[in-house]
Scaffold this active site. Structure first.
Site, PDB file in Angstrom:
ATOM      1  N   HIS A  13       0.853  -1.208   0.000  1.00  0.00           N
ATOM      2  CA  HIS A  13       0.000   0.000   0.000  1.00  0.00           C
ATOM      3  C   HIS A  13       0.883   1.252   0.000  1.00  0.00           C
ATOM      4  O   HIS A  13       0.900   2.026   0.960  1.00  0.00           O
ATOM      5  CB  HIS A  13      -0.850  -0.082   1.274  1.00  0.00           C
ATOM      6  N   GLU A  20      -0.914   1.502  -5.385  1.00  0.00           N
ATOM      7  CA  GLU A  20      -0.679   0.260  -4.643  1.00  0.00           C
ATOM      8  C   GLU A  20      -0.629  -0.960  -5.559  1.00  0.00           C
ATOM      9  O   GLU A  20      -1.389  -1.064  -6.513  1.00  0.00           O
ATOM     10  CB  GLU A  20      -1.794   0.086  -3.604  1.00  0.00           C
TER      11      GLU A  20
HETATM   12  O1  TA6 Z   1      -6.081   1.734  -0.344  1.00  0.00           O
HETATM   13  C1  TA6 Z   1      -7.116   2.595  -0.126  1.00  0.00           C
HETATM   14  C2  TA6 Z   1      -7.740   2.276   1.228  1.00  0.00           C
HETATM   15  O2  TA6 Z   1      -8.204   0.964   1.247  1.00  0.00           O
HETATM   16  C3  TA6 Z   1      -8.811   3.325   1.479  1.00  0.00           C
HETATM   17  O3  TA6 Z   1     -10.108   2.805   1.403  1.00  0.00           O
HETATM   18  C4  TA6 Z   1      -8.420   3.937   2.794  1.00  0.00           C
HETATM   19  O4  TA6 Z   1      -9.209   3.596   3.839  1.00  0.00           O
HETATM   20  C5  TA6 Z   1      -6.956   3.570   2.923  1.00  0.00           C
HETATM   21  O5  TA6 Z   1      -6.762   2.375   2.262  1.00  0.00           O
HETATM   22  C6  TA6 Z   1      -6.326   3.588   4.281  1.00  0.00           C
HETATM   23  O6  TA6 Z   1      -6.780   2.572   5.103  1.00  0.00           O
HETATM   24  P1  TA6 Z   1      -6.362   2.536   6.632  1.00  0.00           P
HETATM   25  O7  TA6 Z   1      -6.914   1.261   7.189  1.00  0.00           O
HETATM   26  O8  TA6 Z   1      -4.862   2.573   6.674  1.00  0.00           O
HETATM   27  O9  TA6 Z   1      -6.946   3.765   7.272  1.00  0.00           O
END
Ligand code: TA6
Length: 295
Positions: free
Chosen positions: A168, A269
């Protein structure tokens, strides 16, 4: 990778040192090619700064650095589910891997200054598997130099495995409203903000909250004129590209994300999620790679 090291000894090669950041075990990399920081919790690459360049990865000034809390920025490892998973009900968000303590398996610095760390997580290291089989091994190999490469390999034990995964990565940009992300033209995507399926037309520009799962494995480039650089994000064995910028309201709702920080970042990502989840027969393995370069 030739050397296997005991992280509790001083057997780390020159250029890699163990340190504790707010109670979290980490390894600091400092070589002629790059500096960086990798945490044992989550096998989390928090910093990568190629020599002579500003930081490439974005890290929130409001991030937690606490046991059991995810680090906001760098490259969280999401496994064995993404977000709340395909059921929409899984906790913790993005899986247990980013909150678990990984073990250093190997560390090396080659003569040019490229540093490599390998970190391992097995089911027995995890307190609450959320129903996921215990018999698995996840191994993240991080290579840091003038390029950054991460390979996540998951191997099944005696049981089959079915999982989602993502690297990510958060990238630092001069102004999210002015960058372009190319490489996904004509790719089908799920817009998680509207719930609709769409097809990308041209380069991506951030003009509002953006949270998309692209069904495409193409190489992406962040064209950042303000920073006078192009960040190339190349992937292998990754069927999906997730693109995220929380914009104004969502940033304000996150306690570990500064209200105005969204202008300085975007996530691109490397992932296998939803219908592209990975199925492994007993004994089988799967590797997914992210490679980042600057020009
Ligand atoms: O990758 C995007 C995502 O899945 C979003 O939906 C957003 O919530 C982000 O990741 C961050 O997630 P987190 O659990 O780290 O707050």
């Amino acid at each position: 990778m030739s050397d296997s090291v005991d992280p509790d000894t001083s057997a780390l090669p020159e250029g890699i040192t163990a340190e504790t950041v707010n109670g979290l075990d980490a390894w600091r990399i400092s070589t002629p090619l790059a500096s960086g920081l990798v945490f044992a919790q989550g096998a989390h690459v928090a910093e990568w700064v190629p020599a002579g360049a500003p930081p490439v990865l974005w890290l929130s000034k409001q991030s937690f650095f606490e046991p059991g809390k995810a680090i906001r920025g760098g490259v969280p490892v999401c496994f064995p589910w993404f977000g709340t998973g395909r059921s929409g009900e899984m906790t913790p968000a993005h899986g247990f891997a980013r909150l678990s303590q990984w073990t250093l398996d190997a560390a090396e610095v080659d003569p040019s200054g490229e540093a490599t760390l390998a970190l391992v997580l097995t089911g027995s290291d995890v307190e609450d598997l959320g129903g996921f089989p215990e018999d698995f091994t996840a191994r993240l190999v991080v290579s840091m130099g003038s390029a950054l490469q991460l390979t996540l390999t998951v191997t099944a034990g005696e049981q089959e495995l079915d999982f989602e995964e993502a690297l990510h990565s958060y990238f630092s940009v001069s102004d999210a409203r002015r960058v372009q992300l190319d490489g996904l033209d004509q790719a089908r995507y799920l817009d998680k903000v509207s719930g609709a399926e769409e097809v990308q037309q041209g380069a991506i520009e951030f003009t509002s909250e953006t949270d998309r799962v692209y069904f495409d494995d193409g190489t992406c480039r962040i064209l950042d004129e303000g920073a006078a650089r192009v960040v190339t994000v190349e992937k292998a064995q990754s069927a999906n590209t997730v693109v995220w910028n929380p914009w104004i309201d969502r940033s304000q709702r996150m306690t570990d994300f500064g209200d105005d920080e969204w202008t300085g970042m975007c996530c691109v990502e490397t992932a296998n999620v939803l219908d592209n989840a990975v199925h492994l027969a007993p004994g089988q393995g799967h590797s997914m790679t992210l490679a980042v370069t600057l020009s």
